[in-house]
Design an enzyme around this catalytic site. Structure first.
Site, PDB file in Angstrom:
ATOM      1  N   ASP A 152      52.303  16.620  39.187  1.00 40.82           N
ATOM      2  CA  ASP A 152      50.867  16.440  39.294  1.00 40.82           C
ATOM      3  C   ASP A 152      50.189  16.854  37.988  1.00 40.82           C
ATOM      4  OD1 ASP A 152      48.347  16.130  40.962  1.00 40.82           O
ATOM      5  OD2 ASP A 152      48.164  18.242  40.408  1.00 40.82           O
ATOM      6  N   GLU A 196      52.535  12.288  36.482  1.00 41.10           N
ATOM      7  CA  GLU A 196      51.178  11.772  36.590  1.00 41.10           C
ATOM      8  C   GLU A 196      50.578  12.038  35.214  1.00 41.10           C
ATOM      9  OE1 GLU A 196      47.256  12.079  39.444  1.00 41.10           O
ATOM     10  OE2 GLU A 196      48.311  13.926  38.949  1.00 41.10           O
TER      11      GLU A 196
END
Length: 707
Positions: A349, A385
């Site tokens: 993330d 990401e």
């Protein structure tokens, strides 16, 4: 009550049982004293407090003979409380072990969880003397032994991977075929009903939204909501206790392992969505739960005024991945999940945050260096990401070799194309062929691109074709949260519609998106439930909706779309031309006679440079040569495939498409038509066929692969 202790060892960090007792080790560089608190039960007071007398290389440690798995514990750490200098030690706060392998419960929000006195005129410069122990969960000593049997990682090649982004709870919570007591848990996801569905769909890897133990934000709890997604980690080694059906004093660890073992037995990999960029402790006004009280100055990135935190994540703080102790924490955590929990990869993330050195994102940062040289971590799937919210944080296409990336540009381009927005065909063509403009120059392969249309953050596929605007009122933020520019199109009516023409068009658009995704070069990722028409009623930020808004409704499944998705996945897996290892060259291939890829106008003539840059063009055809893959299988045999012709018509009207000249193929058969059931229809080179408005047609030419 006095507890016998031995000096113990500074490593490994955390609480480690060896059969004769438990070794405790805690890194706290600036601390002046560390106390280990032992508990008999989650709500009770400490039955003993042990001062850790030994300190080696800034690690405080002790060995407790006779201690066993299931023991509950926490720390109290002494040191200066000087927020302006970055220090927030407060021994009145019971702390979760940063290396805890299990955490027995959840936070019970109370003002005592803060190192200062909330509401005080001096804010965090004040000092709280209230004990937080009654309101914070305990760390748990676990037994790491587990019978893995013949379990081994599936090690599915990137080019054969189909990722399914899902939520442990949301996927099974409403499943009628799973016993009620198992729904929403690791055991629920390990149930044959769940695994059979995933397997039959054709999925090769489940990407689980965060399962690291996380905290539900206080402002959400106060509103009767919770942090459903889980991007608020407090325990980087502990599987979240809320997803455990069998218990929370270490049982959650065994249950997670059983889930992984069951998925592996079905040939399905497990990828974890991990959040190493920040923790649940927030900014200077956040609670003191673990890292902040253990040694704030060495875990977090602080500003020049050390009272405050650098915030590249929008959550209030950023872990300081520049420092050795934090890098060690991250790497120890990653290795633990691979070696002890047998997971197959990670999706990081806001990964750009981890690559920031002084301020800018640096692809040569220590974070990348350590991962690349690590013999364990470097061998699993690593997916970034590739952005954060800081300056220069959008890094799509800029991660180093060995990494795959969520390709946000793919998502945007495909959405724009099928909704009819102004966008060039050149952009669209680049995205469906692996995004060579982003990855080729760095000697990466098409599999560096994780292609997706939808993900947990944003509209579901059904909502993407049903809403022009977000509808997030249930989140309690006056619909101000969530992305406002969704690149969506409601097909003429906002929300649910009784108009059969609107619903027919929506169904076709969903097939168009699904077919495009699964025919594109790269790694496809589906959002769980998209194949079944799952809706969130227009909520594009359902992070706090732990209810039917987010859970998969197994009673209302679009069986036709499920069947279509299964067909497209099977087609992709059967034909390597859709999952090439190498880039297209766009030039004639020796011994084949024609290009490995060729682009055509609807008239059947090759596209020229001027056609690529037209931003109002909506239609084209592409030829994929199955005899020019330039790759070999594991036995060294040349990989050959059939050739295909794909017709993309994003125009609102029906258009006539002429098939390309005979050298590209003299006999074609329709295998997919997103607008009709015209499968099996046969055509010859130069023939004309009609493509309905907003439709995709896939034709196959069977090749002679005997040579």
């Amino acid at each position: 009550m006095e507890t016998t202790t031995y000096p113990g060892s500074p490593f490994p960090l955390g609480a480690t049982w060896n059969g004769e007792g438990v070794n405790f080790a805690l890194y706290a560089e600036n601390a002046t004293r560390v106390e280990l608190c032992l508990f008999n039960d989650p709500e009770g007071e400490a039955y003993n407090t042990v001062r850790l007398q030994e300190r080696s290389a800034n690690v405080w440690h002790a060995f407790l003979p006779g201690a066993k798995p299931g023991l509950l514990y926490g720390y109290r750490v002494h040191g200066p409380y000087e927020p302006s200098e970055g220090h927030r030690f407060n021994p009145n706060k019971l702390l979760i072990d940063p290396y805890a392998k299990a955490i027995n419960g959840t936070i019970n929000w109370h003002n005592s969880l803060f190192g200062y006195e909330p509401g005080h005129v001096n804010e965090d410069l004040s000092y709280s003397e209230t004990d937080s122990a009654p309101f914070i969960p305990r760390s748990v000593v676990i037994d790491q032994q587990f019978d893995w049997g013949d379990d081994k990682p599936p090690r599915i090649p990137y080019q054969q991977t189909i990722i399914y982004e899902t939520h442990v709870k949301g996927f099974t919570k409403l499943h009628p075929g799973i016993p009620e007591e198992l729904r929403g848990t690791y055991k629920g996801l390990a149930h044959p009903e769940a695994i059979d569905y995933i397997k039959q769909l054709g999925i090769t890897a489940v990407e689980l939204m965060p399962v690291h133990h996380f905290v539900a934000d206080r402002h959400l709890v106060d509103k009767g909501l919770t942090n459903y997604w889980g991007y608020n980690t407090i325990g980087f080694f502990a599987p979240d206790a809320r997803y455990a059906a069998s218990g929370t004093r270490g049982e959650q660890v065994r249950e997670f392992k059983e889930m992984v073992k069951a998925l592996h037995a079905a040939g399905i990999e497990v990828i974890l969505d991990v959040v190493y960029n920040h923790t649940a402790e927030g900014n200077h006004l956040g609670p003191t739960l673990s890292f902040k009280g253990v040694d704030n100055a060495v875990y977090y990135r602080l500003t020049d005024d050390k009272r405050y935190y650098m915030d590249y994540t929008g959550t209030g703080n950023t872990l300081n991945a520049r420092l050795p102790n934090v890098l060690r924490l991250i790497m120890d955590s990653l290795r633990y999940w691979i070696t002890e929990m047998h997971v197959d990869g990670f999706r990081f993330d806001l990964a750009a945050t981890l690559a920031r050195e002084l301020h800018e994102v640096d692809r040569l940062s220590a974070f990348f260096d350590i991962i690349h040289q690590d013999p364990v971590i470097s061998q699993v799937k690593l997916i970034a990401e590739p952005w954060d919210i800081g300056e220069g944080g959008y890094q799509v296409g800029k991660f180093p070799p060995g990494w795959a990336e969520w390709n946000g540009k793919y998502r945007d381009s495909i959405r724009d194309y099928w909704r009819g927005a102004d966008s060039t065909l050149a952009e669209f063509a680049s995205r469906i062929t692996g995004s060579a403009d982003l990855y080729k120059e760095d000697y990466r392969r098409p599999t560096a691109s994780v292609n997706f249309i939808t993900a947990h953050d944003g509209f579901t596929l059904h909502d993407l074709v049903s809403y022009n605007e977000k509808h997030n009122e249930a989140n309690g933020e006056n619909n101000n949260d969530g992305e406002s520019h969704n690149r969506s199109w409601n097909c003429g009516n906002e929300g649910p519609s009784q108009d059969p023409l609107v619903n027919t068009l929506r169904a076709r658009q969903k097939r168009n998106f699904m077919a495009t995704l699964l025919l594109s070069q790269g790694i496809p990722m589906l959002l769980a439930g998209d194949e079944a028409g799952r809706t969130q009623q227009g909520n594009n930020n359902a992070y706090c909706q732990d209810n039917e808004v987010s859970w998969l409704n197994w009673q209302e499944m679009d069986q036709e779309l499920i069947a279509f998705t299964r067909k497209m996945i099977a087609l992709r897996q059967q034909h390597p031309v859709f999952r090439r290892k190498r880039w297209f060259r766009g030039e004639p291939v020796e011994s084949v006679g024609v290009e490995d890829i060729a682009w055509f106008l609807p008239e059947g003539t090759p596209m020229s440079d001027e056609h690529w840059d037209t931003d109002f063009a909506r239609s084209l055809g592409v030829y994929l040569n199955g005899l020019s893959l330039r790759t070999r299988d594991e036995k060294g045999n040349k990989v050959l495939d059939d050739s295909f012709y794909i017709i993309f018509n994003a125009h609102h009207d029906e258009l006539a498409f002429q098939l390309p000249p005979a050298e590209y193929g003299d006999h074609w058969k329709v295998v997919v038509n997103t607008a009709t059931n015209e499968e099996g229809a046969e055509y010859k080179s130069g023939d004309q066929l009609m493509a309905a408005g907003r439709s995709l047609i896939l034709l196959m030419k069977e090749e002679d692969k005997s040579t």
